[in-house]
Design a protein around this motif. Structure first.
Motif, PDB file in Angstrom:
ATOM      1  N   ARG B  36       0.889  -1.112   0.050  1.00 22.55           N
ATOM      2  CA  ARG B  36      -0.150  -0.149  -0.065  1.00 22.55           C
ATOM      3  C   ARG B  36       0.819   1.230   0.131  1.00 22.55           C
ATOM      4  N   LEU B 127      -7.757   1.317  -6.571  1.00 23.97           N
ATOM      5  CA  LEU B 127      -7.336   1.977  -5.399  1.00 23.97           C
ATOM      6  C   LEU B 127      -6.004   2.448  -5.359  1.00 23.97           C
ATOM      7  N   VAL B 142      -3.836   8.659   4.989  1.00 22.50           N
ATOM      8  CA  VAL B 142      -5.011   8.031   4.546  1.00 22.50           C
ATOM      9  C   VAL B 142      -4.691   6.311   4.540  1.00 22.50           C
ATOM     10  N   ARG B 145      -4.988   5.448   8.232  1.00 23.66           N
ATOM     11  CA  ARG B 145      -6.306   5.698   8.895  1.00 23.66           C
ATOM     12  C   ARG B 145      -7.185   4.364   7.931  1.00 23.66           C
ATOM     13  N   ASP B 146      -7.108   4.623   6.869  1.00 25.27           N
ATOM     14  CA  ASP B 146      -8.467   3.687   5.928  1.00 25.27           C
ATOM     15  C   ASP B 146      -7.932   2.376   5.955  1.00 25.27           C
ATOM     16  N   LEU B 147      -6.648   2.015   5.663  1.00 23.36           N
ATOM     17  CA  LEU B 147      -6.211   0.952   5.304  1.00 23.36           C
ATOM     18  C   LEU B 147      -5.735   0.215   6.509  1.00 23.36           C
ATOM     19  N   TYR B 152      -6.524   8.287  15.452  1.00 29.71           N
ATOM     20  CA  TYR B 152      -5.734   9.595  15.159  1.00 29.71           C
ATOM     21  C   TYR B 152      -4.456   9.642  16.304  1.00 29.71           C
ATOM     22  N   ILE B 170      -5.666  13.913   6.696  1.00 26.98           N
ATOM     23  CA  ILE B 170      -6.625  12.806   6.341  1.00 26.98           C
ATOM     24  C   ILE B 170      -7.874  13.366   5.700  1.00 26.98           C
ATOM     25  N   ASN B 171      -8.232  14.266   6.086  1.00 26.76           N
ATOM     26  CA  ASN B 171      -9.500  14.946   5.400  1.00 26.76           C
ATOM     27  C   ASN B 171      -9.239  15.380   3.910  1.00 26.76           C
ATOM     28  N   ARG B 174      -8.514  12.301   1.735  1.00 26.01           N
ATOM     29  CA  ARG B 174      -9.922  11.907   1.476  1.00 26.01           C
ATOM     30  C   ARG B 174     -10.467  12.506   0.162  1.00 26.01           C
ATOM     31  N   LEU B 175     -10.469  13.696   0.371  1.00 23.61           N
ATOM     32  CA  LEU B 175     -10.855  14.739  -0.745  1.00 23.61           C
ATOM     33  C   LEU B 175     -10.268  14.573  -1.773  1.00 23.61           C
ATOM     34  N   LEU B 177      -8.577  11.922  -2.839  1.00 19.38           N
ATOM     35  CA  LEU B 177      -8.730  10.517  -3.190  1.00 19.38           C
ATOM     36  C   LEU B 177     -10.158  10.553  -4.090  1.00 19.38           C
ATOM     37  N   ALA B 178     -11.299  11.240  -3.503  1.00 22.98           N
ATOM     38  CA  ALA B 178     -12.441  11.428  -4.055  1.00 22.98           C
ATOM     39  C   ALA B 178     -12.180  11.672  -5.671  1.00 22.98           C
ATOM     40  N   ARG B 179     -11.564  12.981  -5.511  1.00 17.61           N
ATOM     41  CA  ARG B 179     -11.337  13.736  -6.938  1.00 17.61           C
ATOM     42  C   ARG B 179     -10.789  12.725  -8.144  1.00 17.61           C
ATOM     43  N   LEU B 181     -10.546   9.688  -7.860  1.00 13.24           N
ATOM     44  CA  LEU B 181     -11.421   8.557  -8.457  1.00 13.24           C
ATOM     45  C   LEU B 181     -12.549   8.865  -9.371  1.00 13.24           C
TER      46      LEU B 181
END
Lengths: 260, 194
Positions: B36, B127, B142, B145-147, B152, B170-171, B174-175, B177-179, B181
């Motif tokens: 990862r 991913l 990320v 936190r997520d994997l 925190y 992290i925030n 994530r944003l 990563l969303a963009r 994706l």
């Protein structure tokens, strides 16, 4: 709430860490802003994608590689060493080759006529093996050849006998009836039956002996069958008339081998 | 897991089979963690080996009272990965993201069916490709936190930054990563079309 403020709170909102007031403000903004709503959905999708990510399978040699890097080459045990020697032999191709070798050797030994229980010094000589195998092979071939010619003779004889029977059948009904001689043994058992098939019997000196009766050959037909090599066969086919009942006569054909 | 302390003791006593058993039990998880972070199988294998060499050398410092062996092992691995990640950050920024796309794992599970394996592999590739496009700071946050499902505070300790900074990274991660994706969605659709 502005777009920027929502972006700063999106993680806390999705993790449920916002207080009620902030959560209501975020949801109110999301209901009126399709862009932020779509962004929030995509962030949620990304988090779910991360959390549902499946593990990869490491390379099978990785553990061995780390073992070598940490404790060095491990000394194989006795059984592991033995297994490493045996493993190539257990390969199907090798096992098949060995099995075929054993099978071929057993055939050679069998054909050469070597008795492994009473083996002699000369039996160990490959020339002896070859000689014996060659001799037995030729003998086997000769026997097979003779068997084939014997079959050929038998079929030839049957053909000739059939011809003789067909020749004798038209005159059979015109022959006078003969009374059976005293003590004729064959007539009683076949009384009332018409002997449709000639009997095949071996006779000596052109005479057929059945009980006390001695029958002379009515006709005699020589037959010669030659083979391609040294074998030739001379046969004589004889037909005898004899009474089988008070009112009927029968006939028997015999085959005698003169030379062989 | 109850056998772990005993295995560690035997490994410390020089029993190679115990060390091998520990390796076999944890190499998969550590390898995935490394993958990862790096996104490359060959680099993940090298890093896994480095992690276990470090664990082997520092095994005497492990104290059962401090926690379970897997927890300690993960901490050692994460620290090593973060160090490695920061050391090679400049190289990553200058290297092409897609240069190693063909090396994405080709050893799917034997248990799943062909379609499930294809879908699983596509999700994994998507991913990893999206993570590769994040900046290093956001990416490591990320991942942890997520994997890795760290809290925190734990991430703060591993990265050596305040919790507020961790939350911010992290925030933003994530944003981003969303963009990414979102941008990759057309490619994803093309890849799944028959």
């Amino acid at each position: 709430m502005t777009h920027m403020e929502l972006e700063n709170l999106v993680s806390d909102y999705l993790e449920g860490q916002l207080d009620t007031v902030r959560r209501v403000e975020v949801e109110a903004h999301l209901n009126g802003c399709p862009e932020c709503k779509e962004l929030t959905a995509t962030v949620r999708e990304g988090i779910e994608l991360c959390r549902s990510a499946e593990d990869l399978e490491p390379a099978p040699w990785l553990v061995s590689r780390i073992m070598r890097a940490t404790v060095g080459e491990r000394k194989a045990t006795f059984w592991e060493q033995a297994a490493s020697y045996i493993r190539p032999v257990l390969h199907p191709r090798v096992a098949y080759a060995v099995a075929m070798g054993v099978f071929s050797f057993s055939i050679i030994i069998n054909v050469a006529g070597i008795n492994l229980r009473h083996i002699k010094a000369q039996d160990l000589n490959p020339r002896t093996w070859f000689y014996q195998a060659n001799r037995n092979g030729h003998l086997l071939y000769a026997r097979a050849e003779k068997f084939c010619y014997d079959l050929k003779v038998v079929y030839e004889l049957e053909t000739r006998l059939r011809q003789l029977r067909q020749q004798s059948e038209p005159g059979k009904g015109e022959e006078p009836k003969q009374s059976p001689p005293a003590g004729a043994p064959a007539g009683g058992s076949t009384e009332g039956q018409q002997p449709s098939e000639p009997l095949l019997a071996l006779v000596r000196n052109s005479k057929l002996e059945i009980g006390n009766s001695k029958l002379e050959a009515r006709n005699s037909l020589p037959l010669r069958v030659g083979g391609p090599r040294s074998s030739s066969f001379d046969f004589r086919i004889s037909t005898f008339d004899f009474p089988v009942s008070n009112s009927q006569t029968g006939s028997v054909s015999s085959v005698r081998s003169i030379t062989q | 897991m109850d056998e772990q302390p005993e295995l560690v003791k035997r490994a410390l006593a020089g029993e190679n089979s115990a060390w091998e058993e520990l390796l076999r039990g944890h190499s998969r998880k550590i390898y995935n963690l490394c993958y990862r972070f790096t996104g490359r199988t060959s680099e993940a294998e090298d890093l896994t080996q480095e992690v276990f060499i470090k664990v082997f050398q520092t095994l005497r410092t492990y104290d059962v009272a401090q926690g379970a062996f897997p927890t300690w092992l993960n901490r050692v691995a994460r620290n090593h990965l973060v160090d490695h990640y920061r050391r090679t950050r400049k190289d990553r920024l200058t290297s092409s993201i897609d240069e190693d796309a063909g090396q994405i794992e080709e050893r799917p599970s034997q248990i799943e069916g062909p379609m499930a394996r294809v879908e699983s592999r596509e999700r994994r590739e998507l991913l990893q490709a999206a993570l590769d496009r994040l900046s290093p700071d956001m990416r490591e946050a990320v991942i942890l936190r997520d994997l890795q499902d760290l809290e925190y505070e734990e991430i703060s300790q591993v990265l050596g930054v305040p919790v507020g900074t961790v939350k911010s990274r992290i925030n933003r991660g994530r944003l981003e990563l969303a963009r990414v994706l979102k941008r990759m969605e057309p490619m994803r659709g093309q890849g799944t079309e028959p």
